[in-house]
Design a protein around this motif. Structure first.
Motif, PDB file in Angstrom:
ATOM      1  N   THR A   1       0.856  -1.180   0.000  1.00  0.00           N
ATOM      2  CA  THR A   1       0.000   0.000   0.000  1.00  0.00           C
ATOM      3  C   THR A   1       0.893   1.230   0.000  1.00  0.00           C
ATOM      4  O   THR A   1       2.087   1.142   0.240  1.00  0.00           O
ATOM      5  CB  THR A   1      -0.908   0.035   1.246  1.00  0.00           C
ATOM      6  OG1 THR A   1      -0.081  -0.011   2.415  1.00  0.00           O
ATOM      7  CG2 THR A   1      -1.878  -1.123   1.268  1.00  0.00           C
ATOM      8  N   SER A   2       0.289   2.383  -0.240  1.00  0.00           N
ATOM      9  CA  SER A   2       1.034   3.630  -0.243  1.00  0.00           C
ATOM     10  C   SER A   2       0.892   4.294   1.123  1.00  0.00           C
ATOM     11  O   SER A   2      -0.197   4.756   1.475  1.00  0.00           O
ATOM     12  CB  SER A   2       0.496   4.553  -1.337  1.00  0.00           C
ATOM     13  OG  SER A   2       1.155   5.785  -1.299  1.00  0.00           O
ATOM     14  N   PRO A   3       1.954   4.355   1.919  1.00  0.00           N
ATOM     15  CA  PRO A   3       1.831   4.936   3.263  1.00  0.00           C
ATOM     16  C   PRO A   3       1.301   6.356   3.273  1.00  0.00           C
ATOM     17  O   PRO A   3       0.500   6.713   4.139  1.00  0.00           O
ATOM     18  CB  PRO A   3       3.262   4.858   3.804  1.00  0.00           C
ATOM     19  CG  PRO A   3       3.889   3.729   3.065  1.00  0.00           C
ATOM     20  CD  PRO A   3       3.293   3.792   1.691  1.00  0.00           C
TER      21      PRO A   3
ATOM     22  N   ARG B   1      -2.382   6.109   2.794  1.00  0.00           N
ATOM     23  CA  ARG B   1      -3.031   5.528   3.971  1.00  0.00           C
ATOM     24  C   ARG B   1      -3.077   6.537   5.118  1.00  0.00           C
ATOM     25  O   ARG B   1      -4.039   6.569   5.889  1.00  0.00           O
ATOM     26  CB  ARG B   1      -2.285   4.263   4.400  1.00  0.00           C
ATOM     27  CG  ARG B   1      -2.459   3.084   3.454  1.00  0.00           C
ATOM     28  CD  ARG B   1      -3.921   2.726   3.267  1.00  0.00           C
ATOM     29  NE  ARG B   1      -4.114   1.291   3.342  1.00  0.00           N
ATOM     30  CZ  ARG B   1      -5.256   0.665   3.097  1.00  0.00           C
ATOM     31  NH1 ARG B   1      -6.312   1.360   2.747  1.00  0.00           N
ATOM     32  NH2 ARG B   1      -5.354  -0.652   3.203  1.00  0.00           N
ATOM     33  N   ARG B   2      -2.035   7.382   5.242  1.00  0.00           N
ATOM     34  CA  ARG B   2      -2.064   8.414   6.274  1.00  0.00           C
ATOM     35  C   ARG B   2      -3.196   9.411   6.003  1.00  0.00           C
ATOM     36  O   ARG B   2      -3.902   9.838   6.919  1.00  0.00           O
ATOM     37  CB  ARG B   2      -0.719   9.141   6.352  1.00  0.00           C
ATOM     38  CG  ARG B   2       0.390   8.294   6.939  1.00  0.00           C
ATOM     39  CD  ARG B   2       1.579   9.139   7.365  1.00  0.00           C
ATOM     40  NE  ARG B   2       2.315   9.712   6.260  1.00  0.00           N
ATOM     41  CZ  ARG B   2       3.291   9.084   5.614  1.00  0.00           C
ATOM     42  NH1 ARG B   2       3.628   7.850   5.954  1.00  0.00           N
ATOM     43  NH2 ARG B   2       3.939   9.675   4.627  1.00  0.00           N
TER      44      ARG B   2
ATOM     45  N   ARG C   1      -5.942   8.816   4.315  1.00  0.00           N
ATOM     46  CA  ARG C   1      -7.245   8.168   4.540  1.00  0.00           C
ATOM     47  C   ARG C   1      -7.515   7.993   6.028  1.00  0.00           C
ATOM     48  O   ARG C   1      -8.639   8.235   6.498  1.00  0.00           O
ATOM     49  CB  ARG C   1      -7.280   6.814   3.841  1.00  0.00           C
ATOM     50  CG  ARG C   1      -8.572   6.076   4.126  1.00  0.00           C
ATOM     51  CD  ARG C   1      -8.778   4.915   3.234  1.00  0.00           C
ATOM     52  NE  ARG C   1      -9.860   4.076   3.685  1.00  0.00           N
ATOM     53  CZ  ARG C   1     -10.035   2.824   3.274  1.00  0.00           C
ATOM     54  NH1 ARG C   1      -9.197   2.294   2.400  1.00  0.00           N
ATOM     55  NH2 ARG C   1     -11.045   2.100   3.724  1.00  0.00           N
ATOM     56  N   LEU C   2      -6.503   7.556   6.778  1.00  0.00           N
ATOM     57  CA  LEU C   2      -6.678   7.389   8.218  1.00  0.00           C
ATOM     58  C   LEU C   2      -7.084   8.706   8.857  1.00  0.00           C
ATOM     59  O   LEU C   2      -8.012   8.763   9.689  1.00  0.00           O
ATOM     60  CB  LEU C   2      -5.382   6.873   8.849  1.00  0.00           C
ATOM     61  CG  LEU C   2      -5.392   6.738  10.375  1.00  0.00           C
ATOM     62  CD1 LEU C   2      -6.335   5.620  10.802  1.00  0.00           C
ATOM     63  CD2 LEU C   2      -3.977   6.474  10.901  1.00  0.00           C
TER      64      LEU C   2
ATOM     65  N   ILE D   1      -5.386   0.016   8.486  1.00  0.00           N
ATOM     66  CA  ILE D   1      -4.984   1.231   7.773  1.00  0.00           C
ATOM     67  C   ILE D   1      -3.876   1.948   8.529  1.00  0.00           C
ATOM     68  O   ILE D   1      -2.900   2.430   7.934  1.00  0.00           O
ATOM     69  CB  ILE D   1      -6.196   2.154   7.574  1.00  0.00           C
ATOM     70  CG1 ILE D   1      -7.208   1.491   6.633  1.00  0.00           C
ATOM     71  CG2 ILE D   1      -5.769   3.510   7.009  1.00  0.00           C
ATOM     72  CD1 ILE D   1      -8.529   2.241   6.527  1.00  0.00           C
TER      73      ILE D   1
ATOM     74  N   ASP E   1      -0.633   0.183   7.945  1.00  0.00           N
ATOM     75  CA  ASP E   1      -0.138   0.495   6.596  1.00  0.00           C
ATOM     76  C   ASP E   1       0.472   1.886   6.553  1.00  0.00           C
ATOM     77  O   ASP E   1       1.494   2.118   5.895  1.00  0.00           O
ATOM     78  CB  ASP E   1      -1.282   0.424   5.578  1.00  0.00           C
ATOM     79  CG  ASP E   1      -1.762  -0.991   5.314  1.00  0.00           C
ATOM     80  OD1 ASP E   1      -1.014  -1.933   5.644  1.00  0.00           O
ATOM     81  OD2 ASP E   1      -2.877  -1.142   4.793  1.00  0.00           O
ATOM     82  N   ALA E   2      -0.135   2.834   7.261  1.00  0.00           N
ATOM     83  CA  ALA E   2       0.332   4.218   7.250  1.00  0.00           C
ATOM     84  C   ALA E   2       1.703   4.369   7.889  1.00  0.00           C
ATOM     85  O   ALA E   2       2.410   5.340   7.628  1.00  0.00           O
ATOM     86  CB  ALA E   2      -0.677   5.112   7.976  1.00  0.00           C
TER      87      ALA E   2
ATOM     88  N   ASP F   1      -7.251  -0.156  -3.428  1.00  0.00           N
ATOM     89  CA  ASP F   1      -8.428   0.006  -2.576  1.00  0.00           C
ATOM     90  C   ASP F   1      -9.171   1.254  -3.043  1.00  0.00           C
ATOM     91  O   ASP F   1      -8.664   2.362  -2.919  1.00  0.00           O
ATOM     92  CB  ASP F   1      -7.996   0.150  -1.114  1.00  0.00           C
ATOM     93  CG  ASP F   1      -9.187   0.170  -0.160  1.00  0.00           C
ATOM     94  OD1 ASP F   1     -10.307   0.472  -0.608  1.00  0.00           O
ATOM     95  OD2 ASP F   1      -8.988  -0.119   1.044  1.00  0.00           O
TER      96      ASP F   1
ATOM     97  N   ASP G   1      -9.183   4.415  -0.956  1.00  0.00           N
ATOM     98  CA  ASP G   1      -8.003   5.269  -0.844  1.00  0.00           C
ATOM     99  C   ASP G   1      -8.139   6.406  -1.860  1.00  0.00           C
ATOM    100  O   ASP G   1      -8.477   6.162  -3.023  1.00  0.00           O
ATOM    101  CB  ASP G   1      -6.722   4.485  -1.119  1.00  0.00           C
ATOM    102  CG  ASP G   1      -6.343   3.575   0.045  1.00  0.00           C
ATOM    103  OD1 ASP G   1      -6.909   3.755   1.139  1.00  0.00           O
ATOM    104  OD2 ASP G   1      -5.496   2.687  -0.147  1.00  0.00           O
TER     105      ASP G   1
END
Length: 286
Positions: free
Chosen positions: A5-7, A10-11, A13-14, A79, A82-83, A232, A235
């Motif tokens: 995933t792309s950190p 993911r940051r 999105r989180l 998530i 992943d971040a 995803d 995202d």
């Protein structure tokens, strides 16, 4: 070592999910930080804006405050992990500037990438010799730039196109990007042959926009940009605008839709993949 995933995404999105949860509970930043004993709201603000790599313990505390039930809680924990995965990856990679790091994180987790370049060959397609010339030119403005480190880092980024599950990659180049300029002939011919080789990969497409040809309505963006989508669908699709000293990341649907529409117009106006390869081959022997 490709990232699943792309950190950086993911940051983002989180942060958006946590902000939504806080607002659902009708809590202010100050109220949440008071409950957790955090010294100031800046920590929570940076998490919600996706500007910092989250600590899992902090995320768990926030989920407790918001009383998030499973399975939503479990999904957010995934998530959050992943971040934060990029720390070990970048330690293995070595030195890398913050700007290049952001692009590498986006590329590593992307399902598709589209680059528009009006003047130079995109970073993912550069040979080491061409990359060194481009990076070294940056030292005129930033004497502290470590050219060797940036060249090594860019070479590592190139692996994303050679991995077992690569993203679909499209490079849209204005014809000016294929002018040798002051590039030494041997370096330039090697770069053109490299473009032709990469265009032979099933997941790589290169298209040239000839001089005098513009997209619908005369649109021809002068600023390089890159569009990213991710496996995803939740995202956020992302556009990166490349400027001289910094980059701008766009994630709102309105902004991204406009750039994707512009990209479609550019593709409609550009040479087809076969015509592009024929042009590159011709330039390589001229």
């Amino acid at each position: 070592m490709p990232l699943p995933t792309s950190p950086v995404i993911r940051r983002a999105r989180l942060g958006a999910e946590l902000r939504q949860l806080r607002r659902r509970e009708a809590l202010t930043l100050e109220q949440v930080c008071d409950r957790l004993g955090w010294a100031s709201t800046s920590k929570l603000s940076r998490i919600e804006l996706g500007q910092s790599r989250p600590d899992l313990a902090d995320v768990l505390d926030l989920l407790d405050v918001y009383e998030v039930p499973p399975p939503q809680r479990d999904a957010l924990i995934v998530i959050a992990r992943d971040a934060a995965t990029s720390r070990g990856w970048w330690k293995a990679l070595g030195e890398m500037g913050e700007r290049q790091r952001t692009y590498a994180e986006l590329e590593a987790g992307a399902a598709s990438i589209v680059d528009w370049q009006p003047a130079v060959v995109p970073g993912l397609l550069q040979t080491p010799a061409y990359a060194r010339l481009r990076i070294a030119a940056g030292r005129l403005l930033d004497p502290a730039l470590d050219v060797d480190a940036d060249v090594r880092a860019r070479a590592m980024r190139h692996e994303v196109l050679r991995r077992a599950d690569p993203p679909r990659y499209t490079a849209l180049l204005a014809e000016a990007a294929c002018d040798a300029g002051d590039t030494p002939p041997q370096v330039w011919r090697e770069q053109l042959r490299h473009l032709v080789d990469l265009a032979g990969l099933p997941h790589v497409t290169i298209r040239l926009l000839p001089r005098g040809v513009a997209a619908r309505g005369g649109a021809q963006p002068l600023t390089p940009y890159s569009c990213y989508s991710f496996p995803d669908p939740a995202d956020p699709r992302t556009v990166m605008l490349e400027a001289l000293t910094t980059d701008v990341r766009l994630v709102t649907a309105v902004d991204v839709d406009r750039y994707e529409r512009l990209t479609g117009w550019l593709l409609d106006a550009a040479l087809g993949p076969e015509e592009t390869v024929a042009t590159l081959n011709r330039l390589a022997v001229d």
